[in-house]
Design a protein around this motif. Structure first.
Motif: not given
Length: 83
Positions: A23, A26-27, A29-31, A33-34, A37, A61, A65
């Motif tokens: 978890e 994943i958090v 990596a997503v944070s 990438l966001v 951008e 982020i 979360w």
């Protein structure tokens, strides 16, 4: 035929801390990438300002979360003794 009592049961042999590590990955990596951008969208920033904004968004982020969504909405404690 004989019966063996050494059957593999995944829920008993899989360490539970690995789900927290998955978890976290994943958090993270997503944070990232966001945040990448969003900072690419902003113009006129030098490198230092861009780094501050990047890591502020990543930290935001994470707080969103782990504190708000996971702690209050899902009501799952992060550091809780399971036994």
């Amino acid at each position: 035929m004989t019966v063996h009592n050494n059957v593999h049961i995944p829920s008993e042999s899989w360490p539970s801390w690995t789900w927290y590590a998955i978890e976290f990955g994943i958090v993270l990596a997503v944070s990232m990438l966001v945040s990448r951008e969003i900072t690419d969208f902003m113009e006129g920033l030098d490198g230092v300002q861009q780094n501050w904004i990047f890591y502020a968004i990543v930290a935001g982020i994470f707080l969103l979360w782990y504190v708000i969504i996971r702690g209050m909405v899902l009501k799952k404690n992060i550091l809780r003794n399971r036994y």
